[in-house]
Design a protein around this motif. Structure first.
Motif, PDB file in Angstrom:
ATOM      1  N   THR A  46     -23.600  40.345  50.135  1.00  0.00           N
ATOM      2  CA  THR A  46     -24.659  40.026  49.173  1.00  0.00           C
ATOM      3  C   THR A  46     -25.992  39.898  49.883  1.00  0.00           C
ATOM      4  O   THR A  46     -27.017  40.406  49.405  1.00  0.00           O
ATOM      5  CB  THR A  46     -24.325  38.729  48.422  1.00  0.00           C
ATOM      6  OG1 THR A  46     -23.055  38.864  47.792  1.00  0.00           O
ATOM      7  CG2 THR A  46     -25.362  38.423  47.363  1.00  0.00           C
ATOM      8  N   LEU A  47     -26.014  39.234  51.033  1.00  0.00           N
ATOM      9  CA  LEU A  47     -27.258  39.094  51.784  1.00  0.00           C
ATOM     10  C   LEU A  47     -27.790  40.450  52.223  1.00  0.00           C
ATOM     11  O   LEU A  47     -28.986  40.728  52.109  1.00  0.00           O
ATOM     12  CB  LEU A  47     -27.039  38.185  53.002  1.00  0.00           C
ATOM     13  CG  LEU A  47     -28.275  37.939  53.864  1.00  0.00           C
ATOM     14  CD1 LEU A  47     -29.316  37.151  53.076  1.00  0.00           C
ATOM     15  CD2 LEU A  47     -27.896  37.209  55.121  1.00  0.00           C
ATOM     16  N   LEU A  48     -26.911  41.329  52.714  1.00  0.00           N
ATOM     17  CA  LEU A  48     -27.349  42.665  53.118  1.00  0.00           C
ATOM     18  C   LEU A  48     -27.881  43.471  51.944  1.00  0.00           C
ATOM     19  O   LEU A  48     -28.862  44.200  52.076  1.00  0.00           O
ATOM     20  CB  LEU A  48     -26.204  43.418  53.795  1.00  0.00           C
ATOM     21  CG  LEU A  48     -25.872  42.998  55.217  1.00  0.00           C
ATOM     22  CD1 LEU A  48     -24.644  43.744  55.705  1.00  0.00           C
ATOM     23  CD2 LEU A  48     -27.043  43.239  56.137  1.00  0.00           C
ATOM     24  N   SER A  88     -29.595  43.103  39.871  1.00  0.00           N
ATOM     25  CA  SER A  88     -29.139  42.124  38.888  1.00  0.00           C
ATOM     26  C   SER A  88     -29.497  40.704  39.306  1.00  0.00           C
ATOM     27  O   SER A  88     -29.961  39.908  38.492  1.00  0.00           O
ATOM     28  CB  SER A  88     -27.622  42.218  38.707  1.00  0.00           C
ATOM     29  OG  SER A  88     -27.250  43.497  38.302  1.00  0.00           O
ATOM     30  N   LEU A  89     -29.287  40.368  40.575  1.00  0.00           N
ATOM     31  CA  LEU A  89     -29.608  39.021  41.049  1.00  0.00           C
ATOM     32  C   LEU A  89     -31.105  38.766  41.037  1.00  0.00           C
ATOM     33  O   LEU A  89     -31.552  37.677  40.645  1.00  0.00           O
ATOM     34  CB  LEU A  89     -29.038  38.804  42.450  1.00  0.00           C
ATOM     35  CG  LEU A  89     -27.532  38.629  42.519  1.00  0.00           C
ATOM     36  CD1 LEU A  89     -27.075  38.568  43.974  1.00  0.00           C
ATOM     37  CD2 LEU A  89     -27.089  37.396  41.779  1.00  0.00           C
ATOM     38  N   PHE A  90     -31.903  39.740  41.456  1.00  0.00           N
ATOM     39  CA  PHE A  90     -33.351  39.553  41.424  1.00  0.00           C
ATOM     40  C   PHE A  90     -33.856  39.456  39.988  1.00  0.00           C
ATOM     41  O   PHE A  90     -34.799  38.726  39.708  1.00  0.00           O
ATOM     42  CB  PHE A  90     -34.073  40.682  42.165  1.00  0.00           C
ATOM     43  CG  PHE A  90     -34.022  40.544  43.658  1.00  0.00           C
ATOM     44  CD1 PHE A  90     -34.184  39.318  44.271  1.00  0.00           C
ATOM     45  CD2 PHE A  90     -33.813  41.652  44.449  1.00  0.00           C
ATOM     46  CE1 PHE A  90     -34.133  39.189  45.649  1.00  0.00           C
ATOM     47  CE2 PHE A  90     -33.770  41.537  45.828  1.00  0.00           C
ATOM     48  CZ  PHE A  90     -33.931  40.306  46.423  1.00  0.00           C
ATOM     49  N   TRP A  91     -33.248  40.189  39.076  1.00  0.00           N
ATOM     50  CA  TRP A  91     -33.643  40.085  37.671  1.00  0.00           C
ATOM     51  C   TRP A  91     -33.263  38.722  37.100  1.00  0.00           C
ATOM     52  O   TRP A  91     -34.015  38.136  36.338  1.00  0.00           O
ATOM     53  CB  TRP A  91     -32.966  41.191  36.858  1.00  0.00           C
ATOM     54  CG  TRP A  91     -33.261  41.095  35.396  1.00  0.00           C
ATOM     55  CD1 TRP A  91     -34.387  41.530  34.752  1.00  0.00           C
ATOM     56  CD2 TRP A  91     -32.437  40.507  34.406  1.00  0.00           C
ATOM     57  NE1 TRP A  91     -34.292  41.245  33.423  1.00  0.00           N
ATOM     58  CE2 TRP A  91     -33.100  40.616  33.175  1.00  0.00           C
ATOM     59  CE3 TRP A  91     -31.189  39.897  34.432  1.00  0.00           C
ATOM     60  CZ2 TRP A  91     -32.572  40.144  31.998  1.00  0.00           C
ATOM     61  CZ3 TRP A  91     -30.663  39.428  33.253  1.00  0.00           C
ATOM     62  CH2 TRP A  91     -31.354  39.547  32.051  1.00  0.00           C
ATOM     63  N   LEU A  99     -30.678  32.331  47.965  1.00  0.00           N
ATOM     64  CA  LEU A  99     -29.919  31.091  48.114  1.00  0.00           C
ATOM     65  C   LEU A  99     -28.433  31.318  47.829  1.00  0.00           C
ATOM     66  O   LEU A  99     -27.591  30.602  48.371  1.00  0.00           O
ATOM     67  CB  LEU A  99     -30.489  30.019  47.184  1.00  0.00           C
ATOM     68  CG  LEU A  99     -29.941  28.611  47.293  1.00  0.00           C
ATOM     69  CD1 LEU A  99     -30.199  28.069  48.693  1.00  0.00           C
ATOM     70  CD2 LEU A  99     -30.573  27.712  46.258  1.00  0.00           C
ATOM     71  N   LEU A 100     -28.099  32.294  47.008  1.00  0.00           N
ATOM     72  CA  LEU A 100     -26.711  32.542  46.634  1.00  0.00           C
ATOM     73  C   LEU A 100     -25.819  32.883  47.839  1.00  0.00           C
ATOM     74  O   LEU A 100     -24.738  32.309  47.972  1.00  0.00           O
ATOM     75  CB  LEU A 100     -26.630  33.627  45.566  1.00  0.00           C
ATOM     76  CG  LEU A 100     -25.249  33.888  44.999  1.00  0.00           C
ATOM     77  CD1 LEU A 100     -24.749  32.671  44.234  1.00  0.00           C
ATOM     78  CD2 LEU A 100     -25.254  35.102  44.118  1.00  0.00           C
ATOM     79  N   PRO A 101     -26.218  33.783  48.745  1.00  0.00           N
ATOM     80  CA  PRO A 101     -25.360  34.018  49.917  1.00  0.00           C
ATOM     81  C   PRO A 101     -25.190  32.772  50.784  1.00  0.00           C
ATOM     82  O   PRO A 101     -24.125  32.555  51.353  1.00  0.00           O
ATOM     83  CB  PRO A 101     -26.087  35.123  50.693  1.00  0.00           C
ATOM     84  CG  PRO A 101     -26.972  35.765  49.727  1.00  0.00           C
ATOM     85  CD  PRO A 101     -27.327  34.740  48.717  1.00  0.00           C
ATOM     86  N   LEU A 102     -26.224  31.952  50.858  1.00  0.00           N
ATOM     87  CA  LEU A 102     -26.123  30.715  51.628  1.00  0.00           C
ATOM     88  C   LEU A 102     -25.094  29.775  51.000  1.00  0.00           C
ATOM     89  O   LEU A 102     -24.258  29.194  51.707  1.00  0.00           O
ATOM     90  CB  LEU A 102     -27.488  30.033  51.712  1.00  0.00           C
ATOM     91  CG  LEU A 102     -27.512  28.697  52.430  1.00  0.00           C
ATOM     92  CD1 LEU A 102     -27.279  28.905  53.910  1.00  0.00           C
ATOM     93  CD2 LEU A 102     -28.814  27.987  52.170  1.00  0.00           C
ATOM     94  N   LEU A 107     -19.600  27.418  51.086  1.00  0.00           N
ATOM     95  CA  LEU A 107     -18.305  27.209  50.443  1.00  0.00           C
ATOM     96  C   LEU A 107     -17.192  27.854  51.267  1.00  0.00           C
ATOM     97  O   LEU A 107     -16.109  27.278  51.417  1.00  0.00           O
ATOM     98  CB  LEU A 107     -18.323  27.774  49.027  1.00  0.00           C
ATOM     99  CG  LEU A 107     -17.115  27.485  48.163  1.00  0.00           C
ATOM    100  CD1 LEU A 107     -16.943  25.979  47.973  1.00  0.00           C
ATOM    101  CD2 LEU A 107     -17.254  28.164  46.824  1.00  0.00           C
ATOM    102  N   GLY A 108     -17.456  29.021  51.833  1.00  0.00           N
ATOM    103  CA  GLY A 108     -16.470  29.674  52.692  1.00  0.00           C
ATOM    104  C   GLY A 108     -16.202  28.892  53.959  1.00  0.00           C
ATOM    105  O   GLY A 108     -15.065  28.818  54.428  1.00  0.00           O
TER     106      GLY A 108
END
Length: 158
Positions: A46-48, A88-91, A99-102, A107-108
């Motif tokens: 996701t980060l990439l 989709s995430l930027f929209w 922040l989502l990949p972090l 959680l991982g």
């Protein structure tokens, strides 16, 4: 003629089929580690896809332009799926999508710690609130979403 045994009826009992607690604990920890590796992998992908996002990339469910013979090459490191995910995430949340990949990586990483993996309503709500507040703050401060393709532009200055 019967075979004589010295054990009385009921003395010899078959071994119990219940798994030992140590075995079930090891299997549970292995399951948590596999989930942790998957979450960290998804967070890195996701980060990439977010960092290498370009608005000109072809999306997964977008129609091709009528006059084009071949679709343009996707510049996203994860490909068309990554471009669609990033768009989709930027929209959805704008620059707070970083922040989502972090959150997924955190959680991982928690999956590798001994103990329960319970996610409380408070921690999930706090993460969601942080995501929404960061989205609003970045919308006030940034004119465009910073990516590698945009040159990490801040308010149009290069």
């Amino acid at each position: 003629m019967g075979v004589s045994t010295t054990a009385k009826r009921g003395d010899a009992r078959p071994a119990s089929r219940e798994p030992c607690p140590e075995h079930s604990r090891r299997a549970s920890h292995l399951k948590h580690e596999v989930i942790g590796v998957l979450l960290i992998t998804v967070s890195l992908l996701t980060l990439l896809s977010l960092v290498s996002y370009a608005p000109t990339d072809r999306l997964l469910f977008a129609a091709d332009p009528a006059g084009s013979a071949s679709p343009p090459a996707t510049k996203n490191m994860i490909g068309t799926v990554g471009a669609t995910l990033a768009a989709s995430l930027f929209w959805l949340v704008g620059g707070a999508a970083y922040l989502l990949p972090l959150l997924l990586a955190m959680l991982g990483a928690r999956c590798f710690v001994e103990g329960s993996l319970s996610v409380t309503l408070r921690s999930a709500g706090g993460s969601l609130a942080a995501l929404l507040f960061l989205s609003g703050l970045l919308h006030l401060e940034l004119a465009a979403v910073p990516t590698i393709a945009s040159g990490w532009v801040y308010r149009g200055m290069a």
